[in-house]
Design a protein around this motif. Structure first.
Motif, PDB file in Angstrom:
ATOM      1  N   UNK A  81       0.839  -1.190   0.000  1.00  0.00           N
ATOM      2  CA  UNK A  81       0.000   0.000   0.000  1.00  0.00           C
ATOM      3  C   UNK A  81       0.880   1.247   0.000  1.00  0.00           C
ATOM      4  N   UNK A  82       0.438   2.250  -0.749  1.00  0.00           N
ATOM      5  CA  UNK A  82       1.290   3.405  -1.027  1.00  0.00           C
ATOM      6  C   UNK A  82       0.452   4.677  -1.101  1.00  0.00           C
ATOM      7  N   UNK A  83       1.114   5.787  -1.451  1.00  0.00           N
ATOM      8  CA  UNK A  83       0.428   7.056  -1.674  1.00  0.00           C
ATOM      9  C   UNK A  83      -0.491   7.391  -0.492  1.00  0.00           C
ATOM     10  N   UNK A 149       4.094  13.449  -6.307  1.00  0.00           N
ATOM     11  CA  UNK A 149       4.032  13.082  -7.726  1.00  0.00           C
ATOM     12  C   UNK A 149       2.587  12.889  -8.182  1.00  0.00           C
ATOM     13  N   UNK A 150       1.779  12.353  -7.299  1.00  0.00           N
ATOM     14  CA  UNK A 150       0.388  12.046  -7.658  1.00  0.00           C
ATOM     15  C   UNK A 150      -0.515  13.274  -7.613  1.00  0.00           C
ATOM     16  N   UNK A 151      -0.331  14.138  -6.596  1.00  0.00           N
ATOM     17  CA  UNK A 151      -1.294  15.211  -6.351  1.00  0.00           C
ATOM     18  C   UNK A 151      -0.735  16.618  -6.524  1.00  0.00           C
ATOM     19  N   UNK A 152       0.570  16.759  -6.723  1.00  0.00           N
ATOM     20  CA  UNK A 152       1.123  18.083  -6.963  1.00  0.00           C
ATOM     21  C   UNK A 152       1.844  18.688  -5.782  1.00  0.00           C
ATOM     22  N   UNK A 153       2.358  19.888  -6.026  1.00  0.00           N
ATOM     23  CA  UNK A 153       3.230  20.567  -5.064  1.00  0.00           C
ATOM     24  C   UNK A 153       2.586  20.790  -3.702  1.00  0.00           C
ATOM     25  N   UNK A 154       1.387  21.369  -3.664  1.00  0.00           N
ATOM     26  CA  UNK A 154       0.762  21.716  -2.383  1.00  0.00           C
ATOM     27  C   UNK A 154       0.568  20.478  -1.512  1.00  0.00           C
ATOM     28  N   UNK A 155      -0.006  19.430  -2.090  1.00  0.00           N
ATOM     29  CA  UNK A 155      -0.192  18.192  -1.331  1.00  0.00           C
ATOM     30  C   UNK A 155       1.150  17.604  -0.923  1.00  0.00           C
ATOM     31  N   UNK A 156       2.157  17.778  -1.792  1.00  0.00           N
ATOM     32  CA  UNK A 156       3.487  17.268  -1.480  1.00  0.00           C
ATOM     33  C   UNK A 156       4.127  17.969  -0.310  1.00  0.00           C
ATOM     34  N   UNK A 157       4.000  19.298  -0.243  1.00  0.00           N
ATOM     35  CA  UNK A 157       4.555  20.046   0.890  1.00  0.00           C
ATOM     36  C   UNK A 157       3.884  19.604   2.183  1.00  0.00           C
ATOM     37  N   UNK A 158       2.581  19.464   2.164  1.00  0.00           N
ATOM     38  CA  UNK A 158       1.851  19.018   3.358  1.00  0.00           C
ATOM     39  C   UNK A 158       2.361  17.649   3.800  1.00  0.00           C
ATOM     40  N   UNK A 159       2.481  16.717   2.850  1.00  0.00           N
ATOM     41  CA  UNK A 159       2.905  15.358   3.177  1.00  0.00           C
ATOM     42  C   UNK A 159       4.349  15.325   3.665  1.00  0.00           C
ATOM     43  N   UNK A 160       5.215  16.095   3.018  1.00  0.00           N
ATOM     44  CA  UNK A 160       6.628  16.056   3.407  1.00  0.00           C
ATOM     45  C   UNK A 160       6.867  16.715   4.757  1.00  0.00           C
ATOM     46  N   UNK A 161       6.192  17.820   5.024  1.00  0.00           N
ATOM     47  CA  UNK A 161       6.291  18.428   6.354  1.00  0.00           C
ATOM     48  C   UNK A 161       5.921  17.405   7.422  1.00  0.00           C
ATOM     49  N   UNK A 162       4.817  16.725   7.189  1.00  0.00           N
ATOM     50  CA  UNK A 162       4.314  15.754   8.148  1.00  0.00           C
ATOM     51  C   UNK A 162       5.272  14.572   8.283  1.00  0.00           C
ATOM     52  N   UNK A 163       5.795  14.096   7.158  1.00  0.00           N
ATOM     53  CA  UNK A 163       6.731  12.968   7.196  1.00  0.00           C
ATOM     54  C   UNK A 163       7.985  13.327   7.975  1.00  0.00           C
ATOM     55  N   UNK A 164       8.475  14.557   7.813  1.00  0.00           N
ATOM     56  CA  UNK A 164       9.650  14.998   8.564  1.00  0.00           C
ATOM     57  C   UNK A 164       9.373  14.993  10.063  1.00  0.00           C
ATOM     58  N   UNK A 165       8.183  15.437  10.454  1.00  0.00           N
ATOM     59  CA  UNK A 165       7.828  15.449  11.879  1.00  0.00           C
ATOM     60  C   UNK A 165       7.715  14.021  12.423  1.00  0.00           C
ATOM     61  N   UNK A 166       7.356  13.083  11.568  1.00  0.00           N
ATOM     62  CA  UNK A 166       7.163  11.702  12.007  1.00  0.00           C
ATOM     63  C   UNK A 166       8.446  10.878  11.980  1.00  0.00           C
ATOM     64  N   UNK A 180      14.570   9.096  -8.249  1.00  0.00           N
ATOM     65  CA  UNK A 180      13.335   9.055  -9.041  1.00  0.00           C
ATOM     66  C   UNK A 180      13.279  10.218 -10.034  1.00  0.00           C
ATOM     67  N   UNK A 181      14.428  10.726 -10.426  1.00  0.00           N
ATOM     68  CA  UNK A 181      14.504  11.949 -11.232  1.00  0.00           C
ATOM     69  C   UNK A 181      13.752  11.861 -12.550  1.00  0.00           C
ATOM     70  N   UNK A 182      13.561  10.670 -13.087  1.00  0.00           N
ATOM     71  CA  UNK A 182      12.874  10.516 -14.378  1.00  0.00           C
ATOM     72  C   UNK A 182      11.457   9.952 -14.237  1.00  0.00           C
ATOM     73  N   UNK A 183      10.976   9.880 -13.010  1.00  0.00           N
ATOM     74  CA  UNK A 183       9.644   9.329 -12.786  1.00  0.00           C
ATOM     75  C   UNK A 183       8.567  10.368 -13.088  1.00  0.00           C
ATOM     76  N   UNK A 184       7.378   9.946 -13.488  1.00  0.00           N
ATOM     77  CA  UNK A 184       6.288  10.900 -13.739  1.00  0.00           C
ATOM     78  C   UNK A 184       5.967  11.729 -12.497  1.00  0.00           C
ATOM     79  N   UNK A 185       5.731  13.030 -12.688  1.00  0.00           N
ATOM     80  CA  UNK A 185       5.327  13.906 -11.596  1.00  0.00           C
ATOM     81  C   UNK A 185       6.443  14.329 -10.673  1.00  0.00           C
ATOM     82  N   UNK A 186       7.684  13.986 -10.994  1.00  0.00           N
ATOM     83  CA  UNK A 186       8.779  14.256 -10.066  1.00  0.00           C
ATOM     84  C   UNK A 186       9.063  15.750  -9.918  1.00  0.00           C
ATOM     85  N   UNK A 187       8.702  16.569 -10.908  1.00  0.00           N
ATOM     86  CA  UNK A 187       8.969  18.008 -10.812  1.00  0.00           C
ATOM     87  C   UNK A 187       8.293  18.613  -9.587  1.00  0.00           C
ATOM     88  N   UNK A 188       7.043  18.242  -9.361  1.00  0.00           N
ATOM     89  CA  UNK A 188       6.332  18.731  -8.176  1.00  0.00           C
ATOM     90  C   UNK A 188       7.002  18.245  -6.901  1.00  0.00           C
TER      91      UNK A 188
END
Length: 350
Positions: A81-83, A149-166, A180-188
């Motif tokens: 399970x992922x994402x 990658x799936x939901x974009x920058x805003x969702x990514x910032x929220x998730x990464x902030x939370x992951x760092x705290x955890x 993952x530099x060549x994976x889809x959605x990696x720019x976000x």
């Protein structure tokens, strides 16, 4: 209903499989009647949950987690399970409730969505997977990258902030970003890694910081401590120069029973915030307040207002904090680091 038979079905986190029902003594027509009457809710073909359990489950976390476990009972082949689904197990903050169960499988190409399951074809290290409350999930950092990658920058910032705290580290996020530099959605995801900060205590604070970053006035200092005149310590959400930015979410006004964090009445919370702000301003700080709609539907207007308020503070007080504020913040750094580590645990489903 026979309580003894029902007790024998209490497995799989409250889920009932058709095989378990037959083993416990139900026949298929009886199962069909229970489903038709609404006493058993079908989550997947041959997987049910009692109406009482489903109705008591919240739509943001518990129901999606039950759906993940129902999918796990039916999926064939190796999967993890992922994402969004992994995020709920870890306690990573999300924007909204997932509309699919997400799994990653190494043996398929691309991504596909069917019957409420989003299957992502991607490689992963089986040795790094975790089992949380019976469910195999990808680790914290990988989950945060996948959400970006799936939901974009805003969702990514929220998730990464939370992951760092955890407990995820900036190094883990950076290494995955490169791998993952060549994976889809990696720019976000790359942009979200650059802007991630464990100083956000909620998704709203993460989005508010992204809004402040877009002003181009500098990187905010999160969880900034100041000592007030009454001797108490205020932890400001963000400070840039001599200006503080505070996020006001409804959870501050809501009691724990309604999903909030308030321990007093909403009226008292508002009054305390007013008194707190009155004590902060004499310290040589301007203050802007940000609400949820400023980060979603009202971004342009909020950006204009915040930029104006920041300029007014800079014209009046400059952009360099008073040395006493800096010295106090330095002394409080050990306590700040403790605040950056999340303590919230995801409750088990059983």
């Amino acid at each position: 209903m026979d309580d003894t038979r029902l007790l024998r079905l209490k497995r799989h986190h409250g889920l009932i499989t058709i095989a378990a029902a037959l083993e416990a003594g139900f026949d298929r027509r009886e199962v069909a009647r229970l489903v038709a009457s609404g006493r058993w809710i079908p989550l997947r073909r041959g997987v049910y949950v009692e109406k009482e359990i489903w109705e008591a489950a919240d739509i943001w976390s518990t129901r999606p987690r039950l759906l993940s476990r129902a999918a796990d009972l039916r999926l064939r082949g190796t999967h993890v399970f992922s994402h969004d689904s992994a995020a709920l197990e870890h306690g990573i903050a999300l924007i909204g409730s997932p509309d699919h169960v997400h799994v990653t499988r190494a043996g398929i190409t691309g991504s596909r969505r069917r019957d409420g399951i989003a299957q992502h074809g991607a490689t992963y290290d089986p040795g790094e997977t975790q089992t949380i409350d019976g469910l195999p999930v990808l680790p914290l950092a990988r989950t945060a990258i996948d959400i970006a990658r799936e939901h974009g920058y805003a969702a990514g910032v929220v998730a990464m902030d939370s992951a760092l705290r955890l407990g995820a580290s900036p190094q883990q996020l950076s290494a995955l970003r490169e791998a993952m530099a060549r994976w889809p959605g990696i720019t976000s995801a790359q942009a979200a890694v650059d802007d991630a900060d464990p100083g956000a205590e909620t998704a709203g604070e993460s989005l508010a910081r992204a809004l402040v970053l877009s002003l181009g006035i500098g990187r905010p200092r999160t969880q900034f401590p100041v000592r007030l005149e009454d001797g108490s310590i205020a932890w400001l959400d963000m400070v840039v120069g001599c200006h503080a930015f505070e996020f006001d979410g409804r959870v501050k006004l809501m009691p724990a029973s309604a999903g909030g964090v308030a321990t007093t009445s909403a009226e008292q919370v508002v009054w305390d915030e007013k008194k707190r702000e009155r004590l902060i301003r004499p310290l040589g700080l301007g203050i802007s307040r940000i609400i949820w709609t400023d980060t979603t539907t009202g971004v342009d207007a909020a950006r204009s207002r915040l930029a104006t308020e920041y300029r007014q503070t800079a014209a009046r007080l400059g952009t360099r904090l008073d040395s006493q504020l800096e010295e106090f913040a330095a002394r409080m750094e050990p306590q700040r680091q403790r605040r950056l580590r999340a303590t919230r645990r995801v409750p088990p489903l059983d």
